[in-house]
Design an enzyme around this catalytic site. Sequence first.
Site, PDB file in Angstrom:
ATOM      1  N   HIS A 220      26.037   8.484  -1.079  1.00  0.00           N
ATOM      2  CA  HIS A 220      26.752   8.109  -2.304  1.00  0.00           C
ATOM      3  C   HIS A 220      27.051   9.339  -3.149  1.00  0.00           C
ATOM      4  CE1 HIS A 220      23.259   8.879  -4.840  1.00  0.00           C
ATOM      5  NE2 HIS A 220      22.537   8.321  -3.870  1.00  0.00           N
TER       6      HIS A 220
ATOM      7  N   GLU B  71      17.829   2.957  -0.286  1.00  0.00           N
ATOM      8  CA  GLU B  71      17.081   4.210  -0.342  1.00  0.00           C
ATOM      9  C   GLU B  71      15.587   3.948  -0.193  1.00  0.00           C
ATOM     10  OE1 GLU B  71      16.607   7.157   0.297  1.00  0.00           O
ATOM     11  OE2 GLU B  71      17.484   8.349  -1.308  1.00  0.00           O
TER      12      GLU B  71
END
Length: 194
Positions: free
Chosen positions: A10, A90
């Site tokens: 990202h 994550e």
Amino acid sequence: MTHKLYFVRHGETDWNAEGRLQGQRDIPLNDVGRVQAEEVGAILARLEPRYEDLAFWSSPLTRTRETMELMRGRLGLHPPAYRMDDRLKELSFGAWEGLTWPEVEAHSPAIAASRLADKWHTKPPEGENYEDVATRLGAFIATLERPSVIVSHGGVGRTLMALRGTMDRARASEVFVRQGVVYVFEGDRFTVEA
């Protein structure tokens, strides 16, 4: 069969810029991150002329979804036409999320020292280690049926490097996974395309 993967971390968030551990906290992109997301669309278009035939997958966190949608918009694809999977989240930093590394060392000095010595196996309080991420990511990768674009996080990128055999686990856990680039995984090798 091991499919070709295009991995994108990202774009930048304010917490990235401040050096804060995000983990699974849902932090949006900042202005730099939005530019990075559009840039990876241009990189992907250059790398894969038939990008519309790829499967597109994202972590469900806001920063990855924003990155995916801006990237797809740059490619001229319908921005929300992709799939999400929780296994692409994550690594959880648990009680450390939102802290900078100096704050972590003050909060949990013994565990912080252990993590510096062995990032792959050490878990933050109430969090995960890379072995946990490898279990869920390996299960996800096994479901892929064709070459894919994955928008996820730095810890997932490191874990993917180890799972695909590009480097050993200890070394993979130390790699800085860049934003605004595309990691191309083919067989047991990867390249970084900017």
